[in-house]
Design a protein around this motif. Structure first.
Motif, PDB file in Angstrom:
ATOM      1  N   VAL A  30       0.835  -1.203   0.000  1.00 41.26           N
ATOM      2  CA  VAL A  30       0.000   0.000   0.000  1.00 41.26           C
ATOM      3  C   VAL A  30       0.868   1.250   0.000  1.00 41.26           C
ATOM      4  CG1 VAL A  30      -1.717   1.312   1.318  1.00 41.26           C
ATOM      5  CG2 VAL A  30      -1.963  -1.160   1.063  1.00 41.26           C
ATOM      6  N   TYR A  31       1.950   1.256   0.786  1.00 39.11           N
ATOM      7  CA  TYR A  31       2.855   2.416   0.808  1.00 39.11           C
ATOM      8  C   TYR A  31       3.422   2.662  -0.590  1.00 39.11           C
ATOM      9  CZ  TYR A  31       6.627   5.577   1.723  1.00 39.11           C
ATOM     10  OH  TYR A  31       7.452   6.674   1.676  1.00 39.11           O
ATOM     11  N   ASP A  32       3.890   1.612  -1.245  1.00 37.70           N
ATOM     12  CA  ASP A  32       4.480   1.764  -2.584  1.00 37.70           C
ATOM     13  C   ASP A  32       3.472   2.326  -3.584  1.00 37.70           C
ATOM     14  OD1 ASP A  32       6.951   0.844  -1.726  1.00 37.70           O
ATOM     15  OD2 ASP A  32       6.647  -1.204  -2.471  1.00 37.70           O
ATOM     16  N   GLU A  33       2.229   1.868  -3.512  1.00 42.39           N
ATOM     17  CA  GLU A  33       1.202   2.377  -4.420  1.00 42.39           C
ATOM     18  C   GLU A  33       0.883   3.843  -4.123  1.00 42.39           C
ATOM     19  OE1 GLU A  33      -0.104   0.989  -7.162  1.00 42.39           O
ATOM     20  OE2 GLU A  33       1.329  -0.627  -6.792  1.00 42.39           O
ATOM     21  N   ILE A  34       0.806   4.190  -2.844  1.00 38.48           N
ATOM     22  CA  ILE A  34       0.561   5.583  -2.473  1.00 38.48           C
ATOM     23  C   ILE A  34       1.710   6.458  -2.935  1.00 38.48           C
ATOM     24  CG2 ILE A  34       0.391   7.177  -0.522  1.00 38.48           C
ATOM     25  CD1 ILE A  34      -1.215   5.002   0.953  1.00 38.48           C
ATOM     26  N   ASP A  76     -11.190   2.768   1.459  1.00 38.37           N
ATOM     27  CA  ASP A  76     -10.971   3.631   0.298  1.00 38.37           C
ATOM     28  C   ASP A  76      -9.621   4.332   0.434  1.00 38.37           C
ATOM     29  OD1 ASP A  76     -11.055   5.321  -1.865  1.00 38.37           O
ATOM     30  OD2 ASP A  76     -13.056   6.129  -1.407  1.00 38.37           O
ATOM     31  N   VAL A  77      -8.583   3.662  -0.048  1.00 39.96           N
ATOM     32  CA  VAL A  77      -7.226   4.188   0.080  1.00 39.96           C
ATOM     33  C   VAL A  77      -7.070   5.488  -0.709  1.00 39.96           C
ATOM     34  CG1 VAL A  77      -4.770   3.702  -0.287  1.00 39.96           C
ATOM     35  CG2 VAL A  77      -6.286   1.889   0.495  1.00 39.96           C
ATOM     36  N   ALA A  78      -7.739   5.594  -1.841  1.00 39.61           N
ATOM     37  CA  ALA A  78      -7.659   6.818  -2.645  1.00 39.61           C
ATOM     38  C   ALA A  78      -8.188   8.018  -1.863  1.00 39.61           C
ATOM     39  CB  ALA A  78      -8.428   6.650  -3.945  1.00 39.61           C
ATOM     40  N   ALA A  79      -9.285   7.849  -1.162  1.00 39.99           N
ATOM     41  CA  ALA A  79      -9.831   8.940  -0.341  1.00 39.99           C
ATOM     42  C   ALA A  79      -8.876   9.291   0.794  1.00 39.99           C
ATOM     43  CB  ALA A  79     -11.193   8.552   0.215  1.00 39.99           C
ATOM     44  N   PHE A  80      -8.234   8.281   1.363  1.00 39.90           N
ATOM     45  CA  PHE A  80      -7.242   8.505   2.411  1.00 39.90           C
ATOM     46  C   PHE A  80      -6.102   9.379   1.899  1.00 39.90           C
ATOM     47  CE2 PHE A  80      -3.161   7.084   4.222  1.00 39.90           C
ATOM     48  CZ  PHE A  80      -3.353   7.441   5.555  1.00 39.90           C
ATOM     49  N   VAL A  81      -5.592   9.041   0.710  1.00 36.88           N
ATOM     50  CA  VAL A  81      -4.483   9.793   0.120  1.00 36.88           C
ATOM     51  C   VAL A  81      -4.922  11.212  -0.234  1.00 36.88           C
ATOM     52  CG1 VAL A  81      -2.856   9.912  -1.813  1.00 36.88           C
ATOM     53  CG2 VAL A  81      -3.369   7.726  -0.750  1.00 36.88           C
ATOM     54  N   ASP A  82      -6.093  11.340  -0.809  1.00 36.02           N
ATOM     55  CA  ASP A  82      -6.598  12.674  -1.139  1.00 36.02           C
ATOM     56  C   ASP A  82      -6.725  13.535   0.115  1.00 36.02           C
ATOM     57  OD1 ASP A  82      -6.650  12.129  -3.836  1.00 36.02           O
ATOM     58  OD2 ASP A  82      -8.776  11.583  -3.861  1.00 36.02           O
ATOM     59  N   GLY A  83      -7.075  12.919   1.231  1.00 35.46           N
ATOM     60  CA  GLY A  83      -7.140  13.644   2.488  1.00 35.46           C
ATOM     61  C   GLY A  83      -5.772  14.098   2.966  1.00 35.46           C
TER      62      GLY A  83
END
Length: 95
Positions: A30-34, A76-83
């Protein structure tokens, strides 16, 4: 930026990468994708602004507590990153 600054920055980055490699496999994925996403569209001050080091600290705490990565980030990892980058000028905004 002098040579010493470049060398110190490289040492810090290598230490950061070593910490990422020490994460459990699910956290590392997950870290690598983020990180990949943030390098494409993330904040202009991604490294200096502390987003990645802060994320790594957060993940290390979650892993140490025995939590699964999606329990830490939410489904929702995308929402986490957007935050994480909300309100920061991004490369996507510059285009």
């Amino acid at each position: 930026m002098g040579v010493r600054d470049l060398i110190e920055g490289k040492k810090q980055w290598r230490a950061h990468v070593a910490r990422v490699k020490a994460l459990p496999p699910d956290y590392r994925i997950v870290y690598d994708e983020i990180q990949r996403y943030l390098f494409k569209v993330g904040p202009v001050d991604l490294i200096d602004g502390g987003v990645l080091p802060g994320l790594l600290d957060f993940f290390e705490e979650g892993a140490a507590a025995g939590r699964r990565v999606l329990d830490v980030t939410g489904a929702d990892v995308a929402a986490f990153v957007d935050g994480l980058i909300k309100g920061s000028p991004t490369y996507a905004d510059a285009d």
